[in-house]
Structure formats: structure tokens, C-alpha cells
Design a protein around this motif. Structure first.
Motif, PDB file in Angstrom:
ATOM      1  N   VAL A  68       0.843  -1.201   0.000  1.00 54.20           N
ATOM      2  CA  VAL A  68       0.000   0.000   0.000  1.00 54.20           C
ATOM      3  C   VAL A  68       0.880   1.253   0.000  1.00 54.20           C
ATOM      4  O   VAL A  68       0.609   2.206  -0.724  1.00 54.20           O
ATOM      5  CB  VAL A  68      -0.949  -0.009   1.228  1.00 54.20           C
ATOM      6  CG1 VAL A  68      -1.765   1.273   1.294  1.00 54.20           C
ATOM      7  CG2 VAL A  68      -1.859  -1.234   1.184  1.00 54.20           C
ATOM      8  N   PHE A  69       1.926   1.249   0.833  1.00 52.26           N
ATOM      9  CA  PHE A  69       2.895   2.346   0.920  1.00 52.26           C
ATOM     10  C   PHE A  69       4.298   1.765   0.995  1.00 52.26           C
ATOM     11  O   PHE A  69       4.484   0.656   1.500  1.00 52.26           O
ATOM     12  CB  PHE A  69       2.697   3.200   2.189  1.00 52.26           C
ATOM     13  CG  PHE A  69       1.331   3.776   2.366  1.00 52.26           C
ATOM     14  CD1 PHE A  69       0.870   4.787   1.551  1.00 52.26           C
ATOM     15  CD2 PHE A  69       0.497   3.314   3.376  1.00 52.26           C
ATOM     16  CE1 PHE A  69      -0.390   5.324   1.717  1.00 52.26           C
ATOM     17  CE2 PHE A  69      -0.771   3.841   3.562  1.00 52.26           C
ATOM     18  CZ  PHE A  69      -1.215   4.842   2.729  1.00 52.26           C
ATOM     19  N   ALA A  70       5.287   2.535   0.547  1.00 48.79           N
ATOM     20  CA  ALA A  70       6.693   2.145   0.693  1.00 48.79           C
ATOM     21  C   ALA A  70       7.527   3.406   0.877  1.00 48.79           C
ATOM     22  O   ALA A  70       7.249   4.445   0.262  1.00 48.79           O
ATOM     23  CB  ALA A  70       7.175   1.368  -0.522  1.00 48.79           C
ATOM     24  N   LEU A  85      10.755   0.684   4.438  1.00 52.71           N
ATOM     25  CA  LEU A  85       9.529   0.432   5.186  1.00 52.71           C
ATOM     26  C   LEU A  85       8.403   0.223   4.193  1.00 52.71           C
ATOM     27  O   LEU A  85       8.243   1.022   3.261  1.00 52.71           O
ATOM     28  CB  LEU A  85       9.216   1.613   6.105  1.00 52.71           C
ATOM     29  CG  LEU A  85       7.967   1.495   6.969  1.00 52.71           C
ATOM     30  CD1 LEU A  85       8.190   2.165   8.320  1.00 52.71           C
ATOM     31  CD2 LEU A  85       6.734   2.073   6.311  1.00 52.71           C
ATOM     32  N   GLU A  86       7.646  -0.844   4.370  1.00 52.23           N
ATOM     33  CA  GLU A  86       6.483  -1.099   3.527  1.00 52.23           C
ATOM     34  C   GLU A  86       5.266  -1.369   4.403  1.00 52.23           C
ATOM     35  O   GLU A  86       5.386  -1.982   5.471  1.00 52.23           O
ATOM     36  CB  GLU A  86       6.720  -2.294   2.606  1.00 52.23           C
ATOM     37  CG  GLU A  86       7.782  -2.020   1.561  1.00 52.23           C
ATOM     38  CD  GLU A  86       8.056  -3.192   0.638  1.00 52.23           C
ATOM     39  OE1 GLU A  86       8.723  -2.964  -0.380  1.00 52.23           O
ATOM     40  OE2 GLU A  86       7.627  -4.333   0.924  1.00 52.23           O
ATOM     41  N   VAL A 169       9.794  -3.134   8.379  1.00 55.77           N
ATOM     42  CA  VAL A 169      11.013  -2.353   8.212  1.00 55.77           C
ATOM     43  C   VAL A 169      12.146  -3.358   8.034  1.00 55.77           C
ATOM     44  O   VAL A 169      12.290  -4.288   8.836  1.00 55.77           O
ATOM     45  CB  VAL A 169      11.287  -1.444   9.432  1.00 55.77           C
ATOM     46  CG1 VAL A 169      12.595  -0.678   9.248  1.00 55.77           C
ATOM     47  CG2 VAL A 169      10.132  -0.480   9.655  1.00 55.77           C
ATOM     48  N   SER A 170      12.956  -3.183   6.984  1.00 59.64           N
ATOM     49  CA  SER A 170      14.056  -4.122   6.722  1.00 59.64           C
ATOM     50  C   SER A 170      15.331  -3.361   6.385  1.00 59.64           C
ATOM     51  O   SER A 170      15.289  -2.270   5.825  1.00 59.64           O
ATOM     52  CB  SER A 170      13.688  -5.063   5.575  1.00 59.64           C
ATOM     53  OG  SER A 170      13.437  -4.341   4.387  1.00 59.64           O
ATOM     54  N   TRP A 171      16.484  -3.971   6.747  1.00 61.48           N
ATOM     55  CA  TRP A 171      17.788  -3.359   6.487  1.00 61.48           C
ATOM     56  C   TRP A 171      18.845  -4.451   6.484  1.00 61.48           C
ATOM     57  O   TRP A 171      18.620  -5.551   6.988  1.00 61.48           O
ATOM     58  CB  TRP A 171      18.106  -2.284   7.533  1.00 61.48           C
ATOM     59  CG  TRP A 171      18.273  -2.836   8.914  1.00 61.48           C
ATOM     60  CD1 TRP A 171      19.446  -3.184   9.521  1.00 61.48           C
ATOM     61  CD2 TRP A 171      17.248  -3.154   9.870  1.00 61.48           C
ATOM     62  NE1 TRP A 171      19.220  -3.678  10.779  1.00 61.48           N
ATOM     63  CE2 TRP A 171      17.874  -3.676  11.010  1.00 61.48           C
ATOM     64  CE3 TRP A 171      15.848  -3.046   9.854  1.00 61.48           C
ATOM     65  CZ2 TRP A 171      17.156  -4.080  12.134  1.00 61.48           C
ATOM     66  CZ3 TRP A 171      15.144  -3.457  10.969  1.00 61.48           C
ATOM     67  CH2 TRP A 171      15.794  -3.964  12.093  1.00 61.48           C
ATOM     68  N   THR A 172      20.003  -4.133   5.892  1.00 59.73           N
ATOM     69  CA  THR A 172      21.102  -5.099   5.846  1.00 59.73           C
ATOM     70  C   THR A 172      22.363  -4.605   6.545  1.00 59.73           C
ATOM     71  O   THR A 172      23.259  -5.399   6.799  1.00 59.73           O
ATOM     72  CB  THR A 172      21.462  -5.478   4.391  1.00 59.73           C
ATOM     73  OG1 THR A 172      21.776  -4.288   3.675  1.00 59.73           O
ATOM     74  CG2 THR A 172      20.318  -6.219   3.711  1.00 59.73           C
ATOM     75  N   ALA A 173      22.463  -3.325   6.859  1.00 53.67           N
ATOM     76  CA  ALA A 173      23.641  -2.802   7.559  1.00 53.67           C
ATOM     77  C   ALA A 173      23.649  -3.340   8.989  1.00 53.67           C
ATOM     78  O   ALA A 173      22.621  -3.288   9.668  1.00 53.67           O
ATOM     79  CB  ALA A 173      23.636  -1.281   7.560  1.00 53.67           C
ATOM     80  N   PRO A 174      24.789  -3.871   9.453  1.00 52.20           N
ATOM     81  CA  PRO A 174      24.842  -4.443  10.800  1.00 52.20           C
ATOM     82  C   PRO A 174      24.782  -3.377  11.896  1.00 52.20           C
ATOM     83  O   PRO A 174      25.116  -2.213  11.675  1.00 52.20           O
ATOM     84  CB  PRO A 174      26.191  -5.172  10.820  1.00 52.20           C
ATOM     85  CG  PRO A 174      27.011  -4.491   9.788  1.00 52.20           C
ATOM     86  CD  PRO A 174      26.062  -3.988   8.747  1.00 52.20           C
ATOM     87  N   GLY A 175      24.333  -3.798  13.065  1.00 49.93           N
ATOM     88  CA  GLY A 175      24.370  -2.940  14.244  1.00 49.93           C
ATOM     89  C   GLY A 175      23.247  -1.932  14.368  1.00 49.93           C
ATOM     90  O   GLY A 175      23.347  -1.004  15.168  1.00 49.93           O
TER      91      GLY A 175
END
Length: 195
Positions: A68-70, A85-86, A169-175
Motif C-alpha cells: 500500500v505504501f513504501a 519500510l512497507e 522495516v528491513s535493512w542489511t547494515a549491521p548494528g
């Protein structure tokens, strides 16, 4: 309330850039304009071409999932998104006639790398479950190595409707798990359901 007579909205801080999902929008032209605006608005040195490419790819990737949103998180000085964020909606159907928080947990808590952290909560839009976990990302390079993608997923069951609103919410950068969890918590509290 009938399940087709409501809308949802969400508010993100300014550094979360809305990604265009409508099929009629030219992503290349949008990304070029957006990259120019972001590069001009920062006091940091930014690779505008890298920023344009990242914006286009993130928007195309989200568009393919049809949420619906991103939004992409582009802090000042970054030429790649720190996180995405989706927001999506899951409707009941013949296979899953009732969307519950238990069902959301069972389906979305996969635990590829570690045991998911699952917490129940109540947010302004209704009862919710928050799932923090690490997932196997896409394979990279010839070796096929997979990166760790960390996620915070909220499943919200607004009262009076049959569907669930999902915020991922998704990410790949550590920490970044504490920072991104706090951001997700803040944003999900702006989720509004209107009739």
C-alpha cells in the motif's frame, strides 16, 4: 464495519522518502528528480548518480511486491537507503478465513538465523504483534553468499475490520537493530485507520 470501507495512513519522518508505487510513474525520471533534490538539500557530499540508481532500484523492488505504501530511509549524506519500510494489508480468504495475531506470528516469524523476538502490544490502531528477526537475504556474487537482512514486522488488527495491516522495516547494515526497532515503534504508532 465492512472490510472494504476503510483506509489506512501512516506518517514517517522527513528522511523516509516515499517510493512511488503507481505503475504510471516513470521510475527513472522520478529517481533523477528525487536524487537532485536530496543532493541539493544536504551539506554532505553525495554521489547523485549512485543515489538516483538506488532510489530507482528500491522503488522498483517495492513496486514488485505491491504494498500500500513504501518508504526508503535516506539520512542526510547517504547515497543508498539505510532501510525500507512497507505497509501492506492482508485480507481473509477461503484459505485463511480469520486473520489473528497468532496466525501472523506463525506465518511471519521464520527465524532463519536466530529465534525471532515476538512481543504483543497495543498501538493506537489496535492490538498488534511485533516480530524482530534476521532473515537470509538474496544471494550475492558468483559464490551465492547470502547477506543477513534484519527486519521488524508489525501485524496490527484494527478493531471492527477483518483484515490486518502489516508494517515491515528491513535493512542489511549491521548494528542497527535497536535504532530501527525504535524507528518502527515510532512510525507504527502513527498508523491510522479511517472510515
Amino acid at each position: 464495519m465492512s472490510d472494504d470501507t476503510w483506509n489506512c495512513g501512516i506518517e514517517c519522518p522527513e528522511d523516509w522518502i516515499p517510493l512511488p508505487l503507481e505503475p504510471g510513474i516513470d521510475l527513472g525520471a522520478w529517481a533523477l528528480e528525487q536524487a537532485k533534490e536530496l543532493a541539493a538539500a544536504t551539506s554532505e557530499e553525495v554521489d547523485a548518480e549512485a543515489l538516483m540508481y538506488d532510489l530507482r532500484e528500491r522503488a522498483a523492488d517495492s513496486r514488485g511486491r505491491e504494498p500500500v505504501f513504501a518508504f526508503g530511509l535516506y539520512p542526510e549524506g547517504f547515497d543508498t537507503a539505510l532501510a525500507v519500510l512497507e505497509v501492506d494489508v492482508i485480507h481473509p480468504d477461503a484459505e485463511v478465513p480469520s486473520i489473528t495475531l497468532d496466525w501472523i506470528t506463525e506465518v511471519f516469524a521464520t527465524g532463519d538465523f536466530q529465534e525471532p523476538e515476538v512481543e504483543r502490544a497495543t498501538v493506537p490502531a489496535g492490538p498488534a504483534v511485533r516480530i524482530r528477526q534476521g532473515l537470509a537475504g538474496r544471494g550475492t556474487g558468483e559464490s551465492g553468499e547470502r547477506s543477513l537482512m534484519e527486519t521488524v514486522t508489525y501485524g496490527v488488527r484494527p478493531p471492527g475490520i477483518e483484515s490486518a495491516v502489516m508494517v515491515l522495516v528491513s535493512w542489511t547494515a549491521p548494528g542497527l537493530v535497536d535504532l530501527m526497532t525504535a524507528a518502527a515503534d515510532q512510525i507504527v504508532h502513527t498508523l491510522k485507520i479511517t472510515t
